[in-house]
Design a protein around this motif. Structure first.
Motif, PDB file in Angstrom:
ATOM      1  N   ASP A   1       0.814  -1.223   0.000  1.00 43.93           N
ATOM      2  CA  ASP A   1       0.000   0.000   0.000  1.00 43.93           C
ATOM      3  C   ASP A   1       0.843   1.267   0.000  1.00 43.93           C
ATOM      4  OD1 ASP A   1      -2.264  -1.576  -0.062  1.00 43.93           O
ATOM      5  OD2 ASP A   1      -2.472  -1.607   2.118  1.00 43.93           O
ATOM      6  N   TRP A   2       2.111   1.149   0.332  1.00 47.87           N
ATOM      7  CA  TRP A   2       3.020   2.297   0.257  1.00 47.87           C
ATOM      8  C   TRP A   2       3.714   2.353  -1.095  1.00 47.87           C
ATOM      9  CZ3 TRP A   2       5.829   1.818   5.644  1.00 47.87           C
ATOM     10  CH2 TRP A   2       4.928   2.172   6.660  1.00 47.87           C
ATOM     11  N   ARG A   3       3.928   1.192  -1.709  1.00 53.26           N
ATOM     12  CA  ARG A   3       4.653   1.133  -2.989  1.00 53.26           C
ATOM     13  C   ARG A   3       3.782   1.430  -4.200  1.00 53.26           C
ATOM     14  NH1 ARG A   3       6.925  -4.591  -3.266  1.00 53.26           N
ATOM     15  NH2 ARG A   3       7.517  -3.999  -5.379  1.00 53.26           N
ATOM     16  N   PHE A   4       2.489   1.085  -4.116  1.00 56.29           N
ATOM     17  CA  PHE A   4       1.613   1.191  -5.286  1.00 56.29           C
ATOM     18  C   PHE A   4       0.342   1.962  -4.952  1.00 56.29           C
ATOM     19  CE2 PHE A   4       4.107  -2.690  -5.724  1.00 56.29           C
ATOM     20  CZ  PHE A   4       4.636  -2.528  -6.998  1.00 56.29           C
ATOM     21  N   ASP A   5      -0.188   2.654  -5.962  1.00 55.48           N
ATOM     22  CA  ASP A   5      -1.459   3.359  -5.773  1.00 55.48           C
ATOM     23  C   ASP A   5      -2.620   2.409  -6.057  1.00 55.48           C
ATOM     24  OD1 ASP A   5      -1.810   3.207  -8.558  1.00 55.48           O
ATOM     25  OD2 ASP A   5      -1.206   5.290  -8.894  1.00 55.48           O
ATOM     26  N   HIS A   6      -3.855   2.923  -6.024  1.00 57.79           N
ATOM     27  CA  HIS A   6      -5.029   2.069  -6.205  1.00 57.79           C
ATOM     28  C   HIS A   6      -5.149   1.517  -7.635  1.00 57.79           C
ATOM     29  CE1 HIS A   6      -6.346   6.117  -7.323  1.00 57.79           C
ATOM     30  NE2 HIS A   6      -7.242   5.537  -8.099  1.00 57.79           N
ATOM     31  N   ASN A   7      -4.347   2.027  -8.566  1.00 58.44           N
ATOM     32  CA  ASN A   7      -4.299   1.490  -9.933  1.00 58.44           C
ATOM     33  C   ASN A   7      -3.106   0.555 -10.144  1.00 58.44           C
ATOM     34  OD1 ASN A   7      -6.585   2.917 -10.959  1.00 58.44           O
ATOM     35  ND2 ASN A   7      -5.347   4.779 -11.009  1.00 58.44           N
ATOM     36  N   ASP A   8      -2.456   0.176  -9.054  1.00 57.29           N
ATOM     37  CA  ASP A   8      -1.283  -0.705  -9.085  1.00 57.29           C
ATOM     38  C   ASP A   8      -0.089  -0.083  -9.806  1.00 57.29           C
ATOM     39  OD1 ASP A   8      -2.271  -2.769  -7.508  1.00 57.29           O
ATOM     40  OD2 ASP A   8      -3.208  -3.768  -9.214  1.00 57.29           O
ATOM     41  N   LEU A   9      -0.024   1.237  -9.798  1.00 56.05           N
ATOM     42  CA  LEU A   9       1.120   1.945 -10.371  1.00 56.05           C
ATOM     43  C   LEU A   9       2.074   2.322  -9.247  1.00 56.05           C
ATOM     44  CD1 LEU A   9      -0.771   4.262 -12.875  1.00 56.05           C
ATOM     45  CD2 LEU A   9       0.540   2.187 -13.403  1.00 56.05           C
ATOM     46  N   PRO A  10       3.386   2.193  -9.470  1.00 54.90           N
ATOM     47  CA  PRO A  10       4.355   2.531  -8.419  1.00 54.90           C
ATOM     48  C   PRO A  10       4.249   3.999  -7.998  1.00 54.90           C
ATOM     49  CG  PRO A  10       5.418   1.351 -10.221  1.00 54.90           C
ATOM     50  CD  PRO A  10       4.036   1.699 -10.688  1.00 54.90           C
ATOM     51  N   LYS A  11       4.331   4.207  -6.685  1.00 53.31           N
ATOM     52  CA  LYS A  11       4.360   5.567  -6.149  1.00 53.31           C
ATOM     53  C   LYS A  11       5.814   6.043  -6.163  1.00 53.31           C
ATOM     54  CE  LYS A  11       0.453   4.924  -2.991  1.00 53.31           C
ATOM     55  NZ  LYS A  11       0.041   4.931  -1.561  1.00 53.31           N
ATOM     56  N   ASN A  12       6.086   7.093  -6.917  1.00 52.08           N
ATOM     57  CA  ASN A  12       7.459   7.567  -7.100  1.00 52.08           C
ATOM     58  C   ASN A  12       8.112   8.046  -5.812  1.00 52.08           C
ATOM     59  OD1 ASN A  12       7.394   7.006  -9.835  1.00 52.08           O
ATOM     60  ND2 ASN A  12       6.543   9.011 -10.334  1.00 52.08           N
ATOM     61  N   ASP A  13       7.312   8.454  -4.829  1.00 52.05           N
ATOM     62  CA  ASP A  13       7.891   9.022  -3.615  1.00 52.05           C
ATOM     63  C   ASP A  13       8.232   7.967  -2.554  1.00 52.05           C
ATOM     64  OD1 ASP A  13       5.246   8.428  -3.075  1.00 52.05           O
ATOM     65  OD2 ASP A  13       4.883  10.240  -1.892  1.00 52.05           O
ATOM     66  N   PHE A  14       7.969   6.691  -2.846  1.00 53.75           N
ATOM     67  CA  PHE A  14       8.311   5.654  -1.868  1.00 53.75           C
ATOM     68  C   PHE A  14       9.701   5.099  -2.153  1.00 53.75           C
ATOM     69  CE2 PHE A  14       8.012   1.322   0.017  1.00 53.75           C
ATOM     70  CZ  PHE A  14       7.950   1.749   1.333  1.00 53.75           C
ATOM     71  N   VAL A  15      10.485   4.913  -1.109  1.00 60.65           N
ATOM     72  CA  VAL A  15      11.905   4.603  -1.232  1.00 60.65           C
ATOM     73  C   VAL A  15      12.184   3.324  -2.024  1.00 60.65           C
ATOM     74  CG1 VAL A  15      12.109   3.399   0.990  1.00 60.65           C
ATOM     75  CG2 VAL A  15      14.091   4.585   0.038  1.00 60.65           C
ATOM     76  N   LEU A  16      11.346   2.295  -1.910  1.00 58.02           N
ATOM     77  CA  LEU A  16      11.594   1.055  -2.653  1.00 58.02           C
ATOM     78  C   LEU A  16      11.389   1.234  -4.151  1.00 58.02           C
ATOM     79  CD1 LEU A  16      11.683  -0.256   0.178  1.00 58.02           C
ATOM     80  CD2 LEU A  16      10.521  -2.216  -0.819  1.00 58.02           C
ATOM     81  N   ASN A  17      10.750   2.323  -4.545  1.00 56.17           N
ATOM     82  CA  ASN A  17      10.571   2.618  -5.968  1.00 56.17           C
ATOM     83  C   ASN A  17      11.626   3.581  -6.493  1.00 56.17           C
ATOM     84  OD1 ASN A  17       8.285   0.990  -6.077  1.00 56.17           O
ATOM     85  ND2 ASN A  17       6.943   2.652  -5.462  1.00 56.17           N
ATOM     86  N   ASN A  18      12.574   3.949  -5.647  1.00 59.92           N
ATOM     87  CA  ASN A  18      13.637   4.875  -6.031  1.00 59.92           C
ATOM     88  C   ASN A  18      14.881   4.058  -6.412  1.00 59.92           C
ATOM     89  OD1 ASN A  18      15.678   6.780  -6.222  1.00 59.92           O
ATOM     90  ND2 ASN A  18      14.908   8.000  -4.516  1.00 59.92           N
ATOM     91  N   PRO A  19      15.237   4.052  -7.702  1.00 64.23           N
ATOM     92  CA  PRO A  19      16.346   3.188  -8.141  1.00 64.23           C
ATOM     93  C   PRO A  19      17.705   3.536  -7.537  1.00 64.23           C
ATOM     94  CG  PRO A  19      15.655   4.649  -9.918  1.00 64.23           C
ATOM     95  CD  PRO A  19      14.671   4.826  -8.801  1.00 64.23           C
ATOM     96  N   LYS A  20      17.846   4.690  -6.909  1.00 62.99           N
ATOM     97  CA  LYS A  20      19.152   5.013  -6.328  1.00 62.99           C
ATOM     98  C   LYS A  20      19.390   4.280  -5.007  1.00 62.99           C
ATOM     99  CE  LYS A  20      18.479   9.341  -3.735  1.00 62.99           C
ATOM    100  NZ  LYS A  20      18.865  10.736  -3.651  1.00 62.99           N
ATOM    101  N   TYR A  21      18.338   3.682  -4.449  1.00 67.08           N
ATOM    102  CA  TYR A  21      18.488   2.907  -3.217  1.00 67.08           C
ATOM    103  C   TYR A  21      18.311   1.433  -3.519  1.00 67.08           C
ATOM    104  CZ  TYR A  21      18.098   7.389  -0.877  1.00 67.08           C
ATOM    105  OH  TYR A  21      18.295   8.681  -0.476  1.00 67.08           O
ATOM    106  N   GLN A  22      19.366   0.672  -3.317  1.00 71.19           N
ATOM    107  CA  GLN A  22      19.373  -0.769  -3.557  1.00 71.19           C
ATOM    108  C   GLN A  22      20.124  -1.433  -2.409  1.00 71.19           C
ATOM    109  OE1 GLN A  22      17.953  -2.180  -6.421  1.00 71.19           O
ATOM    110  NE2 GLN A  22      17.281  -0.108  -6.958  1.00 71.19           N
ATOM    111  N   GLY A  23      20.007  -2.727  -2.319  1.00 67.00           N
ATOM    112  CA  GLY A  23      20.826  -3.452  -1.352  1.00 67.00           C
ATOM    113  C   GLY A  23      20.065  -4.523  -0.608  1.00 67.00           C
ATOM    114  N   LYS A  24      20.811  -5.256   0.190  1.00 67.54           N
ATOM    115  CA  LYS A  24      20.264  -6.372   0.953  1.00 67.54           C
ATOM    116  C   LYS A  24      19.965  -6.000   2.401  1.00 67.54           C
ATOM    117  CE  LYS A  24      22.593  -9.775  -1.893  1.00 67.54           C
ATOM    118  NZ  LYS A  24      23.505 -10.916  -1.947  1.00 67.54           N
ATOM    119  N   ILE A  25      20.166  -4.712   2.726  1.00 74.72           N
ATOM    120  CA  ILE A  25      19.963  -4.250   4.098  1.00 74.72           C
ATOM    121  C   ILE A  25      18.893  -3.165   4.103  1.00 74.72           C
ATOM    122  CG2 ILE A  25      21.032  -3.176   6.112  1.00 74.72           C
ATOM    123  CD1 ILE A  25      23.742  -4.293   5.086  1.00 74.72           C
TER     124      ILE A  25
END
Length: 194
Positions: free
Chosen positions: A45-69
């Motif tokens: 519910d934080w990653r996607f809107d009601h149309n199942d589109l990624p929310k750009n302002d959520f950190v997991l949808n920001n490609p500059k943040y990656q990793g296993k931690i």
């Protein structure tokens, strides 16, 4: 379970307090009983809107943040006792969650499923968040054997606590049953001695 000893990885900063298990994996996705496939609905519910589109302002949808931690703010994993929250984090690719406080049941579920919860002080957590803000490629080194978490670029570190039995299980890649099977000769010898 996979063996865990040391991991060096970039991080995903989730600077939100009081994240409960329903936010980690909403109840409507708890229909399976195996651990596979939950990652796609992690923080749904934080990653996607009601149309199942990624929310750009959520950190997991920001490609500059990656990793296993995953680095999360205080009081992570509160709420229900659902093991699925741990499954979702692990299935998504996280091997470690760092926070300054974990709910007890979430912490135990994590240790039982091979996800390492690293509890640190509020001050060191703030230092990590600050390091990631300055450089999104900040790496953390988690050394389970020595129970240390280190910011690689600055060498700042802190020691974390872990149940000795669960530490041994993680280092060997054992769940509780695999641990018992590994000492069955000792159990048999004890039974014969009484």
């Amino acid at each position: 379970m996979e063996k865990f000893s040391t991991i060096v990885s970039t991080c995903v900063p989730l600077k939100i307090e009081n994240i409960d298990t329903d936010q980690i994996i909403p109840a409507r996705f708890l229909k399976a009983t195996n651990r596979v496939g939950f990652g796609e609905n992690l923080f749904r519910d934080w990653r996607f809107d009601h149309n199942d589109l990624p929310k750009n302002d959520f950190v997991l949808n920001n490609p500059k943040y990656q990793g296993k931690i995953l680095v999360a703010d205080r009081n992570f994993g509160s709420g229900s006792s659902r093991e699925h929250a741990v499954w979702a984090l692990y299935d998504y690719g996280f091997k470690v969650v760092v926070s300054s406080f974990f709910a007890d049941i979430f912490q135990n579920n994590s240790l039982n499923c091979g996800l390492l919860p690293v509890q640190i002080t509020d001050n060191f957590l703030a230092t990590i968040f600050f390091s990631i803000e300055k450089n999104n490629n900040t790496e953390l080194k988690i050394d389970l054997l020595n129970q240390t978490i280190t910011i690689v670029s600055s060498n700042e570190f802190e020691v974390f606590q872990i149940n000795p039995y669960k530490k041994e299980c993680l280092l060997k890649g054992f769940d509780d049953i695999e641990f018992l099977l590994s000492i069955k000769d000792k159990i048999s010898a004890f039974e014969k001695s009484i």
